[in-house]
Design a protein around this motif. Structure first.
Motif, PDB file in Angstrom:
ATOM      1  N   LYS A 194      -1.715   1.142  -8.653  1.00 15.60           N
ATOM      2  CA  LYS A 194      -1.971  -0.016  -7.796  1.00 15.60           C
ATOM      3  C   LYS A 194      -0.669  -0.516  -7.176  1.00 15.60           C
ATOM      4  CE  LYS A 194      -5.109  -2.816  -9.306  1.00 15.60           C
ATOM      5  NZ  LYS A 194      -5.820  -3.900 -10.049  1.00 15.60           N
ATOM      6  N   LEU A 198       0.568  -0.667  -3.107  1.00 15.57           N
ATOM      7  CA  LEU A 198       1.160  -1.838  -2.457  1.00 15.57           C
ATOM      8  C   LEU A 198       2.510  -1.497  -1.842  1.00 15.57           C
ATOM      9  CD1 LEU A 198       0.303  -4.562  -5.135  1.00 15.57           C
ATOM     10  CD2 LEU A 198      -0.665  -4.374  -2.831  1.00 15.57           C
ATOM     11  N   ASP A 270       6.954  -9.383   2.106  1.00 10.82           N
ATOM     12  CA  ASP A 270       5.496  -9.283   1.957  1.00 10.82           C
ATOM     13  C   ASP A 270       5.094  -8.662   0.616  1.00 10.82           C
ATOM     14  OD1 ASP A 270       6.114  -6.616   2.348  1.00 10.82           O
ATOM     15  OD2 ASP A 270       5.036  -6.402   4.250  1.00 10.82           O
ATOM     16  N   LEU A 271       6.076  -8.138  -0.110  1.00 11.18           N
ATOM     17  CA  LEU A 271       5.834  -7.634  -1.458  1.00 11.18           C
ATOM     18  C   LEU A 271       7.058  -7.937  -2.309  1.00 11.18           C
ATOM     19  CD1 LEU A 271       4.109  -5.986  -3.507  1.00 11.18           C
ATOM     20  CD2 LEU A 271       5.381  -3.968  -2.765  1.00 11.18           C
ATOM     21  N   THR A 295       2.788 -10.543  -1.777  1.00 15.10           N
ATOM     22  CA  THR A 295       2.016 -10.110  -2.932  1.00 15.10           C
ATOM     23  C   THR A 295       3.026  -9.899  -4.056  1.00 15.10           C
ATOM     24  OG1 THR A 295       0.373  -8.989  -1.550  1.00 15.10           O
ATOM     25  CG2 THR A 295       0.521  -8.303  -3.865  1.00 15.10           C
ATOM     26  N   HIS A 313      -0.073 -11.464  -8.549  1.00 11.70           N
ATOM     27  CA  HIS A 313      -1.231 -10.715  -8.064  1.00 11.70           C
ATOM     28  C   HIS A 313      -1.491  -9.461  -8.882  1.00 11.70           C
ATOM     29  CE1 HIS A 313       0.295 -13.108  -4.621  1.00 11.70           C
ATOM     30  NE2 HIS A 313      -0.988 -13.305  -4.401  1.00 11.70           N
TER      31      HIS A 313
END
Length: 563
Positions: A194, A198, A270-271, A295, A313
Motif C-alpha cells: 500500500k 502511494l 502530498d505524501l 497522505t 492514513h
C-alpha cells in the motif's frame, strides 16, 4: 556453580558482553563492589549518580549497545531519575542497577530506603524488584532483552542487599520468552504494498526521519530509498545523522527551529513518509495545520506512537530496519519501469529553491563572536568526523543547525526531556566507547554547570573530552523567549556571576582556554582538539544572539520568525 548474588550479577553482565559500567558505591551495593575487582567488567567511578546514567546513555547512543550503570539505594537511586526519564523519552537502551535495603526492611522507612520501582514506573520501559536469588539471572536476561528489543528504553533492576549476599546455583538462560511482550518487528506485506502504491502516485513526497532510524540501524536503507527514488529528506533533532547532512536531498531539521525549506516542504508535500518519529509538539507546531495536503504514512515499532498526536492514513507497525528493507526490495523491482527522478524533478527543485532563498544564516560581526560561527568552525576543523554531544537550549539548536551530521550515532543530545547537564557526561560515555575519537560537548555556560563535577571523572580516567562553552552570560533559550514574548523581562536568566572556567579546568587537572576575539577562535579550537587530555574552551559569544528560524508556540510551521 554456586555464586553469591553479587557474583551472579557480574557474571550475567559478562555473559551479556558488557565491557563497562558507570557507577557510585554505597552501603546497599557494597557486596557488589567487593566483587568488581574479580570481574572483567570495567567500572568507572563517577562523581554523581546523574553522571552515571547520562554516561551510560551516551555510551548506548554512540555504540548502539546497551549502557549500564550501578548505584546504591535511596538518594543514589533517586539521583538517576532525571537520566532515566531522559533515556525513556528518547528510546535509549540502558539497564540501571539500584541497591535496595534488605527485604525484611522494605517498607519500614529504613535508612536510605526509597521505593525506586514505584518512583520510576512511569519513566522506565519496565522495572523489577528482585525478591529471590533464584530469579536474579532470568531477571537480568529479561532486562537486557527488554532494553534493546522493540522500541528500546531504560529498564531498572532493584537489588536488595540480602539477595546479593545469598548463594545459589548459577544458570544463565540462553534465550528469553515473555508471553506478555512480543513486539511486532516484521512489516505486514499488504501495508508495504500500500505504501509503494502511494509512493508511485506521489508527485511531492517527503521523508520525515526520526531517531528510530538510528536506533534500528536502518540508515543505509533510508539513504538508498531517498537517493534512488529522489525523495527529499527532513529530520527530527534525534534523527540527525540518519541521512547524510551534506546530501543535496537533505533539507535539515524540521519544526520549531527547523529550516525554512523543511517546514515549507512539510506544508506542501502530498505524501509524508514518517519513519521512526513520534510527531512531537516541537516538530508539528499547530497540529491542525501540520502537513495539510499530505497522505501520511507512519512506520514505527511502537503501535502506541501511531495516531497518538497526528492522524495517520497508513500505519505500518514494524521495526524500521525491516520496514525500510521491505520498501527497498519493492522499489528495486520498479527502477527499470519508473523514472522516479523525472517524476520528482520539479518537486526536488522547488524544495532546493526554498533552501537557497532562505538558508540557515546569521548576521556575522567581526566585533563579537557569533555562536553560529563557532559551530561552523568546529565542523570545518573536524570535517564532520567527530562525536558531538550537546547540552540543552540555544547551544543545542545551533549545534543541530550549523554542524552537518553525515553518519548516525554522532549526535548525542537530550531530545524529548531537554535535560540540562546531559551533554558532558554523555560525551564521557561516548569517549569511553571510542577512546581514539574526538568527542566534543557543545555547551552553554548555564547547562555545563549542572554536571561539572564529572571533570574529575574524565581526568582520572584519561578521557580527553573537549568542552566548548558558548558563553553568553545567560540561560539563553529562556532569555530568548523572554525577549520575544515577555517584554524583555529577563527574570533570573542573567548569569553575570560565573566561575572562571579556565581556572576550574586547571583545578581538576584539565586544560583551559578562554577566547574573547573572533580571530582567535579557530587557532584555539585547533590547539584544544590536539591535546590528549580533557579541555574546557570558554568562548565569550554575543550575549543576546537568538536561534532562528523560530516557530512560536501554537503557530503553524509556515509562521516562522526568520533572521
Amino acid at each position: 556453580m554456586k555464586l553469591t548474588g553479587a557474583q551472579m550479577l557480574l557474571k550475567c553482565l559478562e555473559m551479556e558482553g558488557v565491557e563497562v559500567m558507570f557507577g557510585f558505591p554505597g552501603g546497599a551495593v557494597i557486596d557488589i563492589y567487593d566483587e568488581i575487582p574479580n570481574s572483567t567488567v570495567e567500572h568507572i567511578l563517577v562523581r554523581h549518580e546523574q553522571g552515571a546514567i547520562h554516561a551510560a546513555d551516551g555510551y548506548a547512543r554512540a555504540t548502539g549497545r546497551v549502557g549500564v550503570c550501578l548505584v546504591t539505594s535511596g538518594p543514589g537511586a533517586t539521583n538517576t531519575v532525571t537520566g532515566i526519564a531522559t533515556a525513556y523519552m528518547d528510546s535509549i537502551p540502558v539497564v540501571i542497577f539500584t541497591g535496595q535495603v534488605p527485604r525484611a526492611l522494605i517498607g519500614n522507612d529504613a535508612f536510605q530506603e526509597v521505593d525506586i520501582v514505584g518512583i520510576t514506573r512511569s519513566c522506565t520501559k519496565h522495572n523489577y524488584l528482585v525478591q529471590d536469588i533464584e530469579d536474579l539471572a532470568v531477571t537480568i536476561k529479561q532486562a537486557f532483552y527488554l532494553a534493546r528489543s522493540g522500541r528500546p528504553g531504560p529498564v531498572l533492576v532493584d537489588l536488595p542487599k540480602d539477595v546479593m549476599q545469598q548463594v545459589a546455583e548459577f544458570r544463565y538462560p540462553e534465550s528469553v520468552q515473555m508471553r506478555s511482550y512480543n513486539p511486532t518487528c516484521k512489516p505486514h506485506v499488504g501495508q508495504v504494498r500500500k505504501v509503494m502504491k502511494l509512493l508511485r502516485k506521489a508527485k511531492k513526497p517527503l521523508i520525515y526521519s526520526g531517531g528510530g532510524v538510528i536506533t534500528s540501524g536502518s540508515h543505509a536503507d533510508l539513504t538508498w530509498l531517498a537517493r534512488n527514488l529522489c525523495i527529499p529528506v527532513t529530520s527530527t533533532l534525534m534523527g540527525l545523522g540518519a541521512f547524510p547532512g551534506d546530501d543535496p536531498l537533505f533539507l535539515g531539521m524540521l519544526g520549531m527551529h527547523g529550516t525554512f525549506a523543511a517546514n515549507m516542504a512539510v506544508n506542501n508535500c502530498d505524501l509524508l513518509l514518517a519513519v521512526g518519529a513520534r510527531f512531537d509538539d516541537r516538530v508539528t507546531g499547530k497540529v491542525d495545520t501540520f502537513a495539510p495536503n499530505a497522505t501520511i504514512v507512519h512506520i514505527d515499532v511502537d503501535p502506541t506512537s501511531i495516531q497518538k498526536n497526528v492522524s495517520v492514513h497508513v500505519p505500518l507497525v514494524a521495526d524500521c530496519k525491516a520496514a525500510l528493507a521491505a520498501l527497498r526490495a519493492e522499489s528495486e523491482a520498479s527502477l527499470d519501469d519508473i523514472d522516479w527522478c523525472a517524476d520528482h524533478r520539479e518537486w526536488v527543485g522547488q524544495v532546493q529553491d526554498w533552501g537557497r532563498e532562505h538558508p540557515l544564516t546569521y548576521k556575522d560581526d567581526d566585533a563579537v563572536i557569533k555562536p553560529q560561527f563557532v559551530v561552523e568552525k568546529i565542523y570545518e576543523i573536524t570535517k564532520g568526523d567527530a562525536i558531538i554531544a550537546t547540552e540543552v537550549g540555544q547551544n543545542q539548536m545551533w549545534a543541530a543547525q550549523f554542524y552537518k551530521y553525515t553518519r548516525p550515532n554522532t549526535l548525542l543530545t537530550s531530545g524529548g526531556l531537554g535535560t540540562m547537564g546531559y551533554g558532558f557526561p554523555a560525551a564521557m560515555g561516548a569517549q569511553r566507547a571510542f577512546p581514539g575519537k574526538l568527542v566534543i560537548d557543545i555547551a552553554g555556560d548555564g547547562s555545563i554547570q549542572m554536571c561539572i563535577q564529572e571533570m574529575m571523572t574524565v581526568v582520572c580516567n584519561r578521557l580527553p573530552v573537549k568542552i566548548v562553552i558558548l558563553n553568553n552570560g545567560y540561560l539563553g533559550m529562556v532569555r530568548q523567549w523572554q525577549e520575544l514574548f515577555y517584554r524583555k523581562n529577563y527574570c533570573e536568566t542573567c548569569l553575570d556571576a560565573q566561575p572562571d572556567f579556565v581556572k576550574l579546568a586547571e583545578a581538576y587537572g584539565a586544560a583551559g582556554f578562554r577566547v574573547t576575539e573572533k580571530k582567535d577562535v579557530e587557532s584555539t579550537l585547533r590547539e584544544a582538539f590536539a591535546l590528549d587530555k580533557p579541555v574546557i574552551v570558554d568562548i565569550r559569544v554575543a550575549r543576546e544572539e537568538n536561534v532562528y528560524p523560530m516557530v512560536p508556540a501554537g503557530a503553524s510551521l509556515t509562521e516562522m520568525l526568520l533572521v
